[in-house]
Design a protein around this motif. Structure first.
Motif, PDB file in Angstrom:
ATOM      1  N   GLU A 161       1.160   6.875   3.652  1.00  0.00           N
ATOM      2  CA  GLU A 161       0.151   7.926   3.524  1.00  0.00           C
ATOM      3  C   GLU A 161      -0.513   7.876   2.149  1.00  0.00           C
ATOM      4  O   GLU A 161      -1.712   8.096   2.023  1.00  0.00           O
ATOM      5  N   LEU A 162       0.279   7.575   1.118  1.00  0.00           N
ATOM      6  CA  LEU A 162      -0.294   7.421  -0.218  1.00  0.00           C
ATOM      7  C   LEU A 162      -1.349   6.320  -0.199  1.00  0.00           C
ATOM      8  O   LEU A 162      -2.463   6.500  -0.688  1.00  0.00           O
ATOM      9  N   LEU A 163      -1.013   5.171   0.387  1.00  0.00           N
ATOM     10  CA  LEU A 163      -1.958   4.056   0.414  1.00  0.00           C
ATOM     11  C   LEU A 163      -3.231   4.407   1.173  1.00  0.00           C
ATOM     12  O   LEU A 163      -4.323   3.987   0.782  1.00  0.00           O
ATOM     13  N   LYS A 164      -3.117   5.199   2.233  1.00  0.00           N
ATOM     14  CA  LYS A 164      -4.297   5.614   2.994  1.00  0.00           C
ATOM     15  C   LYS A 164      -5.214   6.522   2.179  1.00  0.00           C
ATOM     16  O   LYS A 164      -6.415   6.591   2.432  1.00  0.00           O
ATOM     17  N   ARG A 165      -4.653   7.228   1.204  1.00  0.00           N
ATOM     18  CA  ARG A 165      -5.433   8.179   0.404  1.00  0.00           C
ATOM     19  C   ARG A 165      -6.160   7.522  -0.774  1.00  0.00           C
ATOM     20  O   ARG A 165      -6.916   8.192  -1.482  1.00  0.00           O
ATOM     21  N   ILE A 166      -5.911   6.247  -1.002  1.00  0.00           N
ATOM     22  CA  ILE A 166      -6.552   5.544  -2.109  1.00  0.00           C
ATOM     23  C   ILE A 166      -7.766   4.788  -1.572  1.00  0.00           C
ATOM     24  O   ILE A 166      -7.630   3.902  -0.726  1.00  0.00           O
ATOM     25  N   ASP A 167      -8.942   5.135  -2.056  1.00  0.00           N
ATOM     26  CA  ASP A 167     -10.159   4.433  -1.661  1.00  0.00           C
ATOM     27  C   ASP A 167     -10.242   3.104  -2.412  1.00  0.00           C
ATOM     28  O   ASP A 167     -10.127   3.076  -3.639  1.00  0.00           O
ATOM     29  N   ASN A 168     -10.433   2.032  -1.675  1.00  0.00           N
ATOM     30  CA  ASN A 168     -10.622   0.713  -2.258  1.00  0.00           C
ATOM     31  C   ASN A 168      -9.555   0.367  -3.298  1.00  0.00           C
ATOM     32  O   ASN A 168      -9.863   0.167  -4.480  1.00  0.00           O
ATOM     33  N   PRO A 169      -8.298   0.276  -2.883  1.00  0.00           N
ATOM     34  CA  PRO A 169      -7.236  -0.046  -3.845  1.00  0.00           C
ATOM     35  C   PRO A 169      -7.432  -1.445  -4.435  1.00  0.00           C
ATOM     36  O   PRO A 169      -7.715  -2.392  -3.710  1.00  0.00           O
ATOM     37  N   LEU A 170      -7.301  -1.535  -5.734  1.00  0.00           N
ATOM     38  CA  LEU A 170      -7.470  -2.801  -6.443  1.00  0.00           C
ATOM     39  C   LEU A 170      -6.144  -3.289  -7.024  1.00  0.00           C
ATOM     40  O   LEU A 170      -6.136  -4.033  -7.997  1.00  0.00           O
ATOM     41  N   PHE A 171      -5.044  -2.876  -6.424  1.00  0.00           N
ATOM     42  CA  PHE A 171      -3.724  -3.251  -6.907  1.00  0.00           C
ATOM     43  C   PHE A 171      -2.932  -3.881  -5.767  1.00  0.00           C
ATOM     44  O   PHE A 171      -3.247  -3.710  -4.595  1.00  0.00           O
ATOM     45  N   HIS A 172      -1.898  -4.620  -6.149  1.00  0.00           N
ATOM     46  CA  HIS A 172      -0.948  -5.164  -5.179  1.00  0.00           C
ATOM     47  C   HIS A 172       0.198  -4.166  -5.052  1.00  0.00           C
ATOM     48  O   HIS A 172       0.505  -3.434  -5.995  1.00  0.00           O
ATOM     49  N   THR A 173       0.848  -4.164  -3.896  1.00  0.00           N
ATOM     50  CA  THR A 173       1.929  -3.215  -3.636  1.00  0.00           C
ATOM     51  C   THR A 173       3.184  -3.955  -3.218  1.00  0.00           C
ATOM     52  O   THR A 173       3.133  -4.832  -2.356  1.00  0.00           O
ATOM     53  N   ILE A 174       4.295  -3.583  -3.828  1.00  0.00           N
ATOM     54  CA  ILE A 174       5.612  -4.052  -3.420  1.00  0.00           C
ATOM     55  C   ILE A 174       6.352  -2.844  -2.873  1.00  0.00           C
ATOM     56  O   ILE A 174       6.522  -1.843  -3.575  1.00  0.00           O
ATOM     57  N   ILE A 175       6.738  -2.925  -1.616  1.00  0.00           N
ATOM     58  CA  ILE A 175       7.463  -1.828  -0.968  1.00  0.00           C
ATOM     59  C   ILE A 175       8.936  -1.904  -1.365  1.00  0.00           C
ATOM     60  O   ILE A 175       9.563  -2.954  -1.255  1.00  0.00           O
ATOM     61  N   VAL A 176       9.470  -0.784  -1.828  1.00  0.00           N
ATOM     62  CA  VAL A 176      10.870  -0.678  -2.214  1.00  0.00           C
ATOM     63  C   VAL A 176      11.483   0.401  -1.340  1.00  0.00           C
ATOM     64  O   VAL A 176      11.063   1.547  -1.385  1.00  0.00           O
ATOM     65  N   THR A 177      12.467   0.022  -0.518  1.00  0.00           N
ATOM     66  CA  THR A 177      13.051   1.001   0.393  1.00  0.00           C
ATOM     67  C   THR A 177      14.486   0.647   0.738  1.00  0.00           C
ATOM     68  O   THR A 177      14.869  -0.521   0.700  1.00  0.00           O
ATOM     69  N   GLY A 178      15.239   1.648   1.069  1.00  0.00           N
ATOM     70  CA  GLY A 178      16.595   1.452   1.554  1.00  0.00           C
ATOM     71  C   GLY A 178      16.666   1.530   3.074  1.00  0.00           C
ATOM     72  O   GLY A 178      17.740   1.404   3.647  1.00  0.00           O
ATOM     73  N   TYR A 179      15.511   1.726   3.715  1.00  0.00           N
ATOM     74  CA  TYR A 179      15.471   1.883   5.169  1.00  0.00           C
ATOM     75  C   TYR A 179      15.228   0.547   5.852  1.00  0.00           C
ATOM     76  O   TYR A 179      14.187  -0.092   5.628  1.00  0.00           O
ATOM     77  N   GLU A 180      16.162   0.134   6.671  1.00  0.00           N
ATOM     78  CA  GLU A 180      16.121  -1.176   7.311  1.00  0.00           C
ATOM     79  C   GLU A 180      14.878  -1.360   8.178  1.00  0.00           C
ATOM     80  O   GLU A 180      14.310  -2.455   8.251  1.00  0.00           O
TER      81      GLU A 180
END
Length: 89
Positions: A67-86
């Motif tokens: 949801e955070l990513l959907k709220r960013i218009d034209n993201p100019l960054f790379h994202t690394i997902i960090v999670t404990g959920y399989e």
């Protein structure tokens, strides 16, 4: 050397701290410019710091990382997902 402006967004303080320690130890070209513990704080940090890289937790209390990513218009960054959920791995 150009440093990667990086933001860590995770609702668990211990997870932020571990990620910070690992990045500081092994990634000389990464500069942690902000941390956030919620989607709202994360969006504010992104808008303020214009990061190159985001370490993003998925499951957070108020809203999730997608949801955070959907709220960013034209993201100019790379994202690394960090999670404990399989299911997100």
């Amino acid at each position: 050397m150009n440093r990667l402006r990086t933001i860590i967004i995770d609702d668990e303080e211990d997870s932020i701290r571990v990620t910070q320690l690992l990045l500081e130890e092994y990634c000389d070209n990464v500069e942690i410019v902000a941390t956030a513990q919620s989607v709202k704080e994360g969006i504010d940090a992104i808008n303020e710091h214009n990061p190159h890289l985001l370490f993003l937790d998925i499951e957070m209390p108020e809203a999730n990382g997608f949801e955070l990513l959907k709220r960013i218009d034209n993201p100019l960054f790379h994202t690394i997902i960090v999670t404990g959920y399989e299911q997100y791995a």
